[in-house]
Design a protein around this motif. Structure first.
Motif, PDB file in Angstrom:
ATOM      1  N   TYR A 132       0.932  -1.247   0.219  1.00  0.00           N
ATOM      2  CA  TYR A 132       0.086  -0.082   0.088  1.00  0.00           C
ATOM      3  C   TYR A 132       0.776   1.320  -0.007  1.00  0.00           C
ATOM      4  O   TYR A 132       1.980   1.292   0.632  1.00  0.00           O
ATOM      5  N   CYS A 133       0.465   2.076  -0.832  1.00  0.00           N
ATOM      6  CA  CYS A 133       1.289   3.467  -0.728  1.00  0.00           C
ATOM      7  C   CYS A 133       0.123   4.593  -0.572  1.00  0.00           C
ATOM      8  O   CYS A 133      -0.840   4.606  -1.474  1.00  0.00           O
ATOM      9  N   LEU A 161      10.971   4.892  -4.186  1.00  0.00           N
ATOM     10  CA  LEU A 161      11.218   3.406  -4.595  1.00  0.00           C
ATOM     11  C   LEU A 161      10.595   2.658  -3.232  1.00  0.00           C
ATOM     12  O   LEU A 161       9.883   1.639  -3.219  1.00  0.00           O
ATOM     13  N   THR A 162      11.010   3.071  -2.047  1.00  0.00           N
ATOM     14  CA  THR A 162      10.635   2.121  -1.048  1.00  0.00           C
ATOM     15  C   THR A 162       9.341   2.957  -0.140  1.00  0.00           C
ATOM     16  O   THR A 162       9.441   2.546   1.168  1.00  0.00           O
ATOM     17  N   CYS A 163       8.712   3.986  -0.755  1.00  0.00           N
ATOM     18  CA  CYS A 163       7.593   4.429   0.136  1.00  0.00           C
ATOM     19  C   CYS A 163       6.201   3.435  -0.225  1.00  0.00           C
ATOM     20  O   CYS A 163       5.924   2.965  -1.099  1.00  0.00           O
ATOM     21  N   GLY A 164       5.888   2.923   1.199  1.00  0.00           N
ATOM     22  CA  GLY A 164       4.869   2.145   1.255  1.00  0.00           C
ATOM     23  C   GLY A 164       4.993   1.230   2.284  1.00  0.00           C
ATOM     24  O   GLY A 164       6.132   1.147   3.073  1.00  0.00           O
ATOM     25  N   SER A 165       3.976   0.206   2.465  1.00  0.00           N
ATOM     26  CA  SER A 165       3.937  -0.872   3.467  1.00  0.00           C
ATOM     27  C   SER A 165       3.252  -2.106   3.094  1.00  0.00           C
ATOM     28  O   SER A 165       2.418  -1.946   2.062  1.00  0.00           O
ATOM     29  N   ILE A 166       3.596  -3.001   3.544  1.00  0.00           N
ATOM     30  CA  ILE A 166       2.920  -4.422   3.242  1.00  0.00           C
ATOM     31  C   ILE A 166       1.588  -4.394   4.138  1.00  0.00           C
ATOM     32  O   ILE A 166       1.484  -4.164   5.310  1.00  0.00           O
ATOM     33  N   LYS A 167       0.468  -4.336   3.527  1.00  0.00           N
ATOM     34  CA  LYS A 167      -0.998  -4.541   4.241  1.00  0.00           C
ATOM     35  C   LYS A 167      -1.270  -5.779   4.780  1.00  0.00           C
ATOM     36  O   LYS A 167      -1.719  -6.176   5.855  1.00  0.00           O
TER      37      LYS A 167
END
Length: 170
Positions: A132-133, A161-167
């Motif tokens: 998710y971003c 590139l590394t912006c976001g997280s695992i939902k």
């Protein structure tokens, strides 16, 4: 007499068993090829590669068109057709717009939702992650599906590139 009856029963059992094994069980419908091509598209967008994204979009579009819908369980067929009608449109737009990275990414937002819905409907053999971003999609947020735990954002590529997280893990 007992031996004849028992032999007849045993023979009938063997024939029924052989007959049941000779009937082919239809293969379970799989979206694995669709997911593989979606991932190629996602990976091209993480690299800001519009030509590779366009090529992957065209391949994905062809995959959708190659599906033999008669192999899909009748209970799932309507949902599949509804989802893929949208997904095909987005894959086609991405395929037809090499050089227009932002346009490709706009369609990727909706394509990712469709692929997520297909995975929910049919499952997959592969371990995948729903990432998710919060900044994508004009700051409304957007998901994408990834085959790796590391965040590689297809919506911003080299910019973030590394912006976001695992939902969640699928």
């Amino acid at each position: 007499m007992k031996n004849i009856i028992l032999s007849a029963i045993a023979m009938a059992f063997v024939m029924v068993s052989v007959n049941a094994q000779s009937k082919k069980v239809p293969a379970k419908f799989s979206i694995d090829k669709i997911v593989t091509n979606y991932l190629a598209l996602k990976n091209a967008l993480t690299k800001d590669d519009t030509k590779a994204a366009a090529s992957a979009g065209k391949t994905l579009y062809a995959n959708f068109n190659a599906v033999k819908v008669n192999t899909i369980d009748s209970k799932l067929k309507k949902n599949y057709l509804d989802i893929t009608e949208s997904a095909k449109e987005h894959a086609e737009h991405i395929g037809d717009n090499a050089g227009k990275l932002e346009h490709q990414r706009e369609h990727f937002v909706l394509l990712s939702k469709d692929i997520n819905d297909l995975i929910k409907l049919f499952g997959t053999k592969q371990k995948l992650y729903q990432d998710y971003c919060p900044m994508a999609n004009e700051a409304k947020g957007a998901i994408w599906i990834s085959e790796v735990k590391d965040i590689k954002n297809p919506y911003y590529g080299s910019k973030m590139l590394t912006c976001g997280s695992i939902k969640k893990t699928l």
